[in-house]
Write a protein that holds these residues in place. Structure first.
Motif, PDB file in Angstrom:
ATOM      1  N   VAL A  95      36.028  41.698  28.405  1.00 32.85           N
ATOM      2  CA  VAL A  95      35.956  41.430  29.733  1.00 32.85           C
ATOM      3  C   VAL A  95      36.819  40.286  30.301  1.00 32.85           C
ATOM      4  N   VAL A  96      37.140  39.404  29.458  1.00 29.94           N
ATOM      5  CA  VAL A  96      38.082  38.420  29.837  1.00 29.94           C
ATOM      6  C   VAL A  96      39.417  38.749  30.150  1.00 29.94           C
ATOM      7  N   THR A  97      39.890  39.562  28.981  1.00 28.97           N
ATOM      8  CA  THR A  97      41.090  39.966  29.160  1.00 28.97           C
ATOM      9  C   THR A  97      41.300  41.134  30.320  1.00 28.97           C
ATOM     10  N   VAL A  98      40.281  41.700  30.626  1.00 31.93           N
ATOM     11  CA  VAL A  98      40.115  42.789  31.779  1.00 31.93           C
ATOM     12  C   VAL A  98      40.503  41.991  33.176  1.00 31.93           C
ATOM     13  N   ALA A  99      39.658  40.997  33.084  1.00 31.06           N
ATOM     14  CA  ALA A  99      40.057  40.116  34.403  1.00 31.06           C
ATOM     15  C   ALA A  99      41.349  39.619  34.451  1.00 31.06           C
ATOM     16  N   VAL A 100      42.045  39.292  33.722  1.00 35.08           N
ATOM     17  CA  VAL A 100      43.370  38.593  33.972  1.00 35.08           C
ATOM     18  C   VAL A 100      44.283  39.948  33.852  1.00 35.08           C
ATOM     19  N   GLY A 101      43.963  40.993  33.094  1.00 39.96           N
ATOM     20  CA  GLY A 101      44.684  42.363  33.541  1.00 39.96           C
ATOM     21  C   GLY A 101      44.789  42.751  34.881  1.00 39.96           C
ATOM     22  N   VAL A 102      43.422  42.601  35.543  1.00 35.58           N
ATOM     23  CA  VAL A 102      43.185  43.196  36.750  1.00 35.58           C
ATOM     24  C   VAL A 102      44.199  42.309  37.871  1.00 35.58           C
TER      25      VAL A 102
END
Lengths: 445, 341
Positions: free
Chosen positions: A61-68
């Motif tokens: 979820v943390v990397t998804v946030a930055v990916g988004v």
């Protein structure tokens, strides 16, 4: 140099893409890994695999946030930095760009539901089912965005009449000649890289003294998945070579430092080239380029000198190609030996030094991804839309692009450091042993 | 209905969606940060986290949908707005990036971390301010064509009272929409203290909102007379919107039917937003670009509309599921973790 909007726009795009691709790769690959782990966990009724899924999701979820947010950045920067290009391309290739939003939307909704419903279903299979739309959404996002990029390499789906693009066919544009090889290559490298990233983490935990069977299971599983996708990547890479020979021979020739058209062309790795196109210190594999390009050793491969000088890609892409291929081959070897070693009980695959190699494999795989994208993008120069529009014609005319570069560089630095700090914090406070105890009241490891 | 109108209507609808869900999101982030910094987090944070956690990514998609869609339907906007928005757009992006990441950093990694909460609370409040600049620019008067390229006059833009009124409106709207929604949400969780506090904020922000909105209409009468006179033609929509505003405030004041109050608020903003949009027609950028000049080819327009319909067929049930599980599920909303099928 920042005063030139074209140059500054290229630099800023390079920066954003190079940063985003790390998170995008994780975003595409991890859902599949979570899915496999959770499925095995349910099938074997093994708590460890369920925990793998759970812990990977927690970091994910943390990397998804930055990916988004970095994905949003590159999406908008396309218009901000390359307005002329987007005006032209919007007419032909807007469809997959538009559909990518839906794919991501779909993924985001189900990821949200998945994350917050770990304990809401009595039947764990129902919770598992939520992962299917997440993984499909992630894969479709990659498919649509890569379709846009492949359009830039092999534009299709329109006619040019008096300098105007007419008879637009959005479907034909999306299914352009380079789409199949590019999309499959992007997907399989994402799965491969993420598998090796997770393997690197597991190997690192084992090196650092945790002897928990959880990490051993994770390592073995991810190395196996990595092996499968690394081999798939090699096969698909071969198809990419054949595609390039047919549709973008100048890119292949520049990547290979293949200057004169000839039969029985050798594959050249690394080395240096001087201004007279003399290559030294290179590793030469006889006939290999002909095989890569056309599938048989006597095939004729078009040389770079056939193309006008102003349309030749920069020669540096040769190194990107070499890095990408070398790392790919190294990872196949590393994971193959590991897999055999575990099955046959070879002790050295459990040795510290071998585990260190696996740890190294994680960042190396990411480096291969970066090199692959630099090869794809710089290999298309001077074009932004091959044969139709150059980057000089496409770039913004507004000032301050250089200033924006500095701002975004600062932003990515903050986000990159933030990701590392937060991920460390999450997993440091909650090691596997502790979480297992919490879940089942302590099972001997 | 022409393809141009269908295109712009769909986009405008999504932008409206973004205004509502984005406002709730950004406002909630601000209230959360405010409560953590002033030591009131025991009242608010739980309610806000419970709502925000599963939905924040969905909010961002509305925005991406809008800017990808507008380039799809109206490719010339990429040329005009892309060129002039380099600086404001980049600043907006950076704020969005900080907001999204720090939200995740705080809620998944360092819950209650003051610095992180402040980062995303503050950036969330600045996002609407920076994005609203686009609406100001679209009114015309700040862009000139030099050597065939559009150029933005920053000095004129930042000294115009119109710019700043729109900025004030966007911030007031964010806090007001969010406060009304959270009053309702807190009420559903059964948390009286949080309900009372949010109700106070909601009523407090209702007045600045209406003052800023009226101020903008007044300023447009000098800045863009054509637009202003078209707005006057739609006086009944603005009037109706105002009545709905009174309705919301009345219900809040009476401490009753918070759900209806939020419904009226959505109606109020929908009417005002569409009245503004319809009166802006046919211009995308006064006076250079209209929806007819900037439109894509028919094949692309039709395929985008088909993709949109298919996409919606996929998304609406999924969104319904999300809302059912998190917004309207009594057990979840009240924080009971009981299992259910």
């Amino acid at each position: 140099m920042f005063d030139d909007p074209v140059y500054a726009s290229r630099l800023l795009t390079l920066l954003t893409l190079s940063f985003h691709i790390i998170y995008a790769t994780i975003g595409v690959g991890v859902p599949l890994m979570i899915m496999i782990a959770q499925w095995i966990g349910i099938k074997k009724n093994d708590m460890h695999y369920i925990m793998m899924a759970r812990r990977w999701a927690k970091g994910f979820v943390v990397t998804v946030a930055v990916g988004v947010v970095t994905g949003t950045a590159i999406g908008l920067q396309l218009s901000l930095l390359w307005p002329q290009f987007m005006e032209l391309a919007g007419n032909i290739i807007a469809l997959p760009l538009f559909m990518e939003v839906f794919a991501f939307f779909f993924e985001a909704i189900f990821l949200g539901i998945y994350l917050y419903t770990w304990d809401r279903f009595d039947n764990p299979k129902k919770h598992f089912l939520l992962l299917i739309p997440v993984a499909i959404g992630a894969g479709m996002s990659a498919f649509f965005i890569t379709a846009v990029n492949s359009f830039m390499n092999s534009p299709a789906g329109f006619d040019i009449v008096n300098g105007q693009l007419v008879n637009a066919n959005p479907i034909a544009a999306m299914f352009n000649p380079s789409m199949p090889t590019k999309v499959t290559h992007v997907l399989s490298t994402a799965y491969m890289t993420v598998a090796f990233m997770l393997a690197a983490i597991a190997a690192y935990r084992l090196i650092k003294g945790s002897n928990h069977v959880y990490h051993k299971k994770a390592l073995y599983m991810t190395m196996k998945i990595g092996l499968v996708f690394a081999i798939a990547t090699a096969l698909l890479g071969d198809l990419s070579g054949k595609y390039l020979a047919e549709y973008q021979p100048e890119k292949l020739a520049a990547a290979e430092w293949h200057f004169e058209t000839e039969n029985e062309a050798p594959l050249i790795m690394f080395g240096v080239v001087d201004e007279n196109q003399e290559i030294s210190y290179a590793i030469e594999i006889p006939l290999m380029l002909s095989i890569l390009a056309h599938g048989y050793p006597s095939a004729e491969v078009t040389g770079l000198n056939e193309f006008p000088e102003e349309e030749q890609p920069p020669l540096i892409i040769h190194y990107y190609f070499a890095i990408m291929v070398t790392i790919g081959v190294f990872m196949i070897g590393l994971s193959l030996v590991y897999w055999f070693g575990i099955r046959r009980g070879w002790p050295f695959v459990r040795a510290q030094w071998y585990r260190w190699l696996i740890v190294l494999g994680g960042p190396l795989s990411f480096l291969a991804i970066e090199a692959g994208w630099w090869l794809a993008e710089r290999g298309r120069q001077p074009w932004i839309l091959r044969g139709i529009m150059t980057v000089d014609q496409a770039a913004t005319t507004s000032d301050y692009v250089g200033h924006m570069f500095i701002l975004f560089a600062g932003l990515y630095l903050v986000l990159g450091i933030g990701t590392v700090v937060v991920l460390r914090k999450i997993f440091k406070n909650d090691p596997v042993e502790k979480e297992l105890e919490k879940l089942q009241g302590g099972e001997p490891s | 209905m022409s393809l141009e109108l269908i295109g712009i209507s769909v986009l405008w609808l999504f932008l409206f969606g973004y205004v509502i869900v984005g406002s709730i999101d950004y406002g909630a982030g601000f209230f959360n940060a405010h409560s953590i910094i002033t030591g009131k987090q025991h009242i608010l944070s739980k309610v806000i986290q419970r709502y925000l956690s599963p939905v924040w990514e969905v909010t961002n998609v509305f925005f991406v949908f809008f800017f990808v869609g507008i380039v799809g339907f109206f490719p010339q906007t990429a040329y005009y707005f892309g060129t002039i928005l380099l600086v404001p757009g980049s600043i907006g992006l950076i704020l969005l990036a900080i907001r999204g990441s720090y939200y995740a950093f705080e809620s998944y990694g360092a819950r209650g971390h003051k610095g992180y909460a402040f980062m995303y609370g503050a950036s969330g409040l600045l996002i609407p301010a920076s994005l609203s600049i686009v609406l100001t620019i679209s009114e015309g008067g700040f862009v000139s064509i030099v050597d065939d390229n559009p150029v933005l006059d920053y000095a004129a833009l930042f000294t115009s009272p119109l710019t700043w009124s729109i900025v004030v409106l966007s911030i007031a709207a964010v806090l007001y929409i969010s406060a009304v929604f959270l009053t309702w949400y807190a009420f559903k969780t059964g948390d009286d203290n949080a309900t009372e506090l949010m109700r106070k904020y909601a009523i407090g922000w209702s007045v600045p909102l209406i003052i800023a909105a009226s101020g903008i209409i007044y300023e447009l009468s000098f800045h863009n007379e054509e637009h202003f006179s078209r707005m006057i033609d739609l006086w009944w929509m603005f009037g109706l919107s105002f009545l709905l505003w009174i309705g919301t405030v009345w219900l809040l004041w009476k401490r009753t039917r918070y759900g209806v109050a939020f419904g009226l608020l959505v109606g109020q903003f929908a009417l005002a937003f569409f009245a503004y949009g319809i009166s802006h027609y046919p211009y995308l950028l006064y006076p250079y670009l209209t929806i007819y000049e900037g439109f894509t080819n028919t094949a692309m327009a039709i395929s985008l509309i088909i993709a949109f319909i298919l996409g919606m067929a996929l998304l609406l049930p999924s969104l319904y599921l999300l809302m059912k599980l998190f917004l309207f599920d009594k057990n979840y909303v009240q924080g009971n973790n009981s299992k259910k099928e």
